[in-house]
Design an enzyme around this catalytic site. Sequence first.
Site, PDB file in Angstrom:
ATOM      1  CG  PHE A   1      -0.283   0.020   2.549  1.00  0.00           C
ATOM      2  CD1 PHE A   1      -0.060   1.205   3.224  1.00  0.00           C
ATOM      3  CD2 PHE A   1       0.114  -1.175   3.146  1.00  0.00           C
ATOM      4  CE1 PHE A   1       0.551   1.217   4.471  1.00  0.00           C
ATOM      5  CE2 PHE A   1       0.736  -1.168   4.391  1.00  0.00           C
ATOM      6  CZ  PHE A   1       0.946   0.022   5.052  1.00  0.00           C
ATOM      7  CB  CYS A   2       1.436   4.138  -1.710  1.00  0.00           C
ATOM      8  SG  CYS A   2       0.224   4.193  -3.056  1.00  0.00           S
TER       9      CYS A   2
END
Length: 364
Positions: A97-98
């Site tokens: 994830f970012c």
Amino acid sequence: MSEFVISLDEALALRERGALLVDARSPSEFAEGSIPGAINVPLFDDAERAEVGTIYKQQGKTVARKRGVKLVGPKIPALMDAVEAALEGRRPPVVVFCWRGGLRSHSLTTFLNLAGIPARQLQGGHKVFRRWVVDFLEQGHWGRLLVLRGLTGVGKTRLLLQLAEEGYPVLDLEGLANHRGSAFGALGLPPQPTQKSFEALLWDELRKIPVGGYALAEGESKHIGKLVLPPRVYEALQRETTLWLNASLEHRVQVTLQDYPALDNLKDAFIPPIRALRPRLGGEAVERLLGLLEAGCWEDLVRELMVLYYDPLYNHTKSEQRLEIDLEPEAAGLLRLKIAIRELLEPPVAEQPFTCDPQLRDNG
């Protein structure tokens, strides 16, 4: 939606089964707050992220992407090695994830899958997780918090940890906050987490307390050091009957000294918080405390701080709705505490309403 993109529910389910979570954001973003247990494998360091962001604003998306590719390209082997090393002993797939579930996490997910490491991208990124945490803490859907209170030095945290070792469910708020919850509470401890990190850690613990269950916690004010308890958590600490722990002054002095190992190495760190007590205690008392500190008279210093500062400050937390437990001697005190916990958990026996038998009434 790509076959490699998953929802937050799916990502958290994989986390429960031991999946590795990888945060692709920059180190400063990761330090601000992440999903508990995630590791940081940043595509850009902080300076590179700032550079790409500036190019995006000034020259547009295409130029920024080209610069990003040039920066990331040489790092790809090292990124793969970092994830592969962290994956040892974990169950795939990796969850990446970012911030918003955008290009950074998409790129790293693609690289991993091409390298033969099964990976999934979290849709919405850390932003959707953060919203999840905030909503959870606002809704307050967890079980009872049975609260230990008492004057400074009775050993509330020590008792909680001992009960946790024996299998009691415990919410160690001060442990999560890296702070002892007092004017001297940060001394000798690692830095406190950020507020976002603290709330994520709180979520991770509170979600384990089912609505019909309970956990033991220590009574806290609204602030633990620089961190703020979410309102619903603070309210939950006020709701239950208090388990009020009693111990002699000398017992409390010794427990406090044990909580601050290597005190002689902390002398300088004690000076500012003692001086900060001047408005409350007055200049004469503060100078006397500083004299005890300089002389290394730790027992006398702790005893004076309790009598002059802590006890008057915390006596007001002794609510009317309480069960009092004497902690001395320690073995008997722990047993009395366990009995009091059981009393709070057992539902009260309902009184049976009196009914008159009509036949008895007629025959009377």
